[in-house]
Scaffold this active site. Structure first.
Site, mmCIF file in Angstrom:
data_model
loop_
_atom_site.group_PDB
_atom_site.id
_atom_site.type_symbol
_atom_site.label_atom_id
_atom_site.label_comp_id
_atom_site.label_asym_id
_atom_site.label_seq_id
_atom_site.Cartn_x
_atom_site.Cartn_y
_atom_site.Cartn_z
ATOM 1 C CG LEU A 84 59.667 59.140 5.211
ATOM 2 C CD1 LEU A 84 60.882 59.785 4.575
ATOM 3 C CD2 LEU A 84 59.809 57.635 5.222
ATOM 4 N N GLY A 85 57.652 60.707 9.136
ATOM 5 C CA GLY A 85 57.728 61.189 10.505
ATOM 6 C C GLY A 85 57.141 62.574 10.652
ATOM 7 C CB VAL B 227 59.535 64.043 6.910
ATOM 8 C CG1 VAL B 227 60.489 63.663 5.788
ATOM 9 C CG2 VAL B 227 60.116 65.183 7.727
ATOM 10 C CG ASP C 178 66.082 70.443 16.075
ATOM 11 O OD1 ASP C 178 66.332 70.209 17.271
ATOM 12 O OD2 ASP C 178 65.106 69.965 15.478
#
Length: 538
Positions: free
Chosen positions: A22-23, A30, A138
């Site tokens: 996903l990233g 992820v 974050d």
């Protein structure tokens, strides 16, 4: 298996079948995965260089346990974690929906009810996160998902495990995105952790970005952006109305001057008209529909739209319909806050304060007419003269002297002049303490005037690794800051709390040694709890 996976990506992580990537981010990768029960989940795998770092694993375990305390209705729910796996991983709810960054990139700046709904949704999530004793660290548009069930804030809390682990962080390097970092985050020399007020700053920068499509401190390099954050006022051109005022307050340089997350939420819900980016919109009905708390969703999930050429530039038509109704949904979600927000961390109807470290970031969360106000210089709260303050709230706000009653043995902590904590019958001056809020944590200070030297409770580790509770200097540090977690009631019906030090573990009673000590329990439940017995005004 999806073509999004790369050579070397894992096929399985524990009991989870990996389906897609996903990233990636500064903390790891992820993946989309399938649980043993067939549920789609997001699995965050931390960087390989941390696999053998015991300091990191301990902090990761601690932060995962904290993250599990966050009510999941506006975040991606933490489902599982394995800090001992190689590499460690975290499993969270898989959230369907684009990120706020993607929405603004594809559709342009938001306005009116859309913008107000984003602001409310993220403030609601921060109130829940801070109320559970967690700090995001974050917060940015990429970590806010516009899901069909409501706004979801993801990736909260775990950044602390990375940022606080010395071996992974090079000099002057930190976790986060510069455009959304509060000024205090750049003060690496002090060694003080940023508190929830840093999340409030990020909220202001995020809402300004959603309204204008740009950072309020935009520079042509990270260094230039950081300098503007430190020295220049924000550029809020294009943002108007009550929302502009809240964003301006959130972007104050001084952490103590910023509102708390609950104050943000109160301000958003009482604003006369949510106005943003020049697009006025009338606030939704004064009496929102009643919603069952069971309707809440999850929170720390990963984005549902895998990255890749097939997805780039394509706007899901369902997304536009959702954004049209976003303001209404966010207002409905906010109705859940009073009854559902803080879960096990609901401290007598009031959340712990927004802030951590040595700089209190604002007043305690308010609970209506009987709210308290804070004095930022001291971190204590003082009751409004016309307000009727709940005694439990007053004790947690540092306004009352207390006995720390050990529920399981019906005894009370005391700090005699020799400096080692003991248990007794609570009749002496050395058994009287006051809770001094320091952000979401507390320092526990003796009010015995005879103990002028090292009057605060702290953790001391001997040469054999045994952690004792002793008197310490009253300076916020990893040894003197404690979190109170609500854990049932004592035999008199008073709320009982676990007293936990993030660095060393919960305060416990040893029946075999007949003494108080501090140690992590792993996955075992707390076996020592404390109730607060009111012993009069400070």
């Amino acid at each position: 298996m999806s073509g999004g996976l790369r050579p070397g990506d894992p096929a399985r992580l524990g009991g989870y079948e990996v389906l897609d990537r996903l990233g990636d981010g500064g903390m790891g990768s992820v993946f989309l995965a399938r649980s043993p029960q067939g549920r789609r989940v997001a699995v965050k795998v931390v960087r390989a260089d941390l696999s053998h770092d015991e300091e990191f694993r301990g902090r990761f375990r601690s932060e995962v346990n904290r993250a599990r305390q966050v009510p999941p209705f506006c975040t991606a729910e933490v489902l599982d974690a394995d800090p001992d796996h190689d590499p460690p991983y975290l499993v969270v709810e898989y959230v369907e929906g684009p990120s706020l960054a993607q929405v603004v990139r594809e559709q342009g700046p938001l306005g009116g009810a859309h913008l107000h709904g984003i602001a409310v949704g993220v403030a609601t999530a921060l109130t829940a996160i801070h109320g559970a004793g967690v700090i995001h660290r974050d917060l940015k548009p990429a970590n806010v998902l516009v899901a069909p069930g409501g706004i979801k804030v993801i990736d909260f809390g775990i950044a602390r495990a990375f940022e606080a682990t010395s071996q992974h962080t090079r000099t002057n390097q930190m976790v986060g995105t510069v455009s959304y970092m509060a000024p205090e985050r750049f003060d690496t020399a002090s060694g003080r952790p940023a508190g929830p007020a840093a999340d409030i700053f990020a909220w202001g920068a995020l809402v300004a970005y959603a309204a204008t499509g740009r950072s309020p401190f935009g520079g042509d390099s990270p260094t230039a952006t950081a300098m503007r954050i430190l020295t220049q006022p924000p550029d809020l051109t294009g943002l108007g109305g009550p929302l502009r005022d809240l964003v301006s307050r959130a972007l104050e340089k001084d952490p103590a001057a910023r509102p708390t997350s609950r104050e943000l939420l109160d301000g958003l819900l009482t604003a006369a008209s949510p106005v943003g980016a020049g697009d006025p919109a009338q606030l939704l009905g004064a009496t929102p529909p009643r919603v069952s708390p069971a309707a809440g969703g999850g929170d720390q999930g990963a984005r549902s739209t895998p990255s890749g050429p097939a997805k780039a530039g394509r706007a899901d038509p369902r997304r536009r319909g959702w954004l049209t109704a976003l303001g209404a949904t966010a207002a409905v979600v906010a109705v859940l806050v009073p009854a559902f927000l803080f879960g096990p961390q609901l401290l007598s109807g009031q959340s712990k304060q927004d802030g951590t470290g040595s700089t209190p970031s604002g007043s305690p969360a308010t609970t209506g007419p009987a709210a308290t106000t804070s004095t930022p210089a001291s971190g204590k709260s003082s009751a409004s003269p016309s307000a009727s303050v709940d005694p439990a709230q007053a004790m947690l706000a540092g306004q009352r002297r207390v006995l720390l009653h050990v529920v399981e043995i019906d005894r009370d902590l005391s700090l005699p002049s020799h400096g080692e904590v003991e248990v007794g019958n609570g009749t002496g001056k050395d058994a009287l303490f006051v809770l001094e809020p320091v952000g979401v944590d507390y320092m526990i200070k003796s009010v015995n005037p005879e103990i002028a030297h090292r009057p605060c409770l702290g953790v001391k580790v001997d040469s054999e690794g045994y952690s004792a509770l002793v008197g310490a200097d009253c300076r916020p540090s990893k040894a003197t800051l404690f979190t109170l977690y609500r854990d049932g009631k004592d035999d008199k019906g008073r709320p009982a709390y676990g007293i936990i030090n993030d660095e060393y573990g919960p305060v416990q009673w040893s029946p075999t040694k007949s003494e108080i000590f501090v140690e992590f329990l792993g996955d075992a439940p707390l076996n020592t709890t404390f109730s607060l017995v009111d012993r009069g005004a400070v």
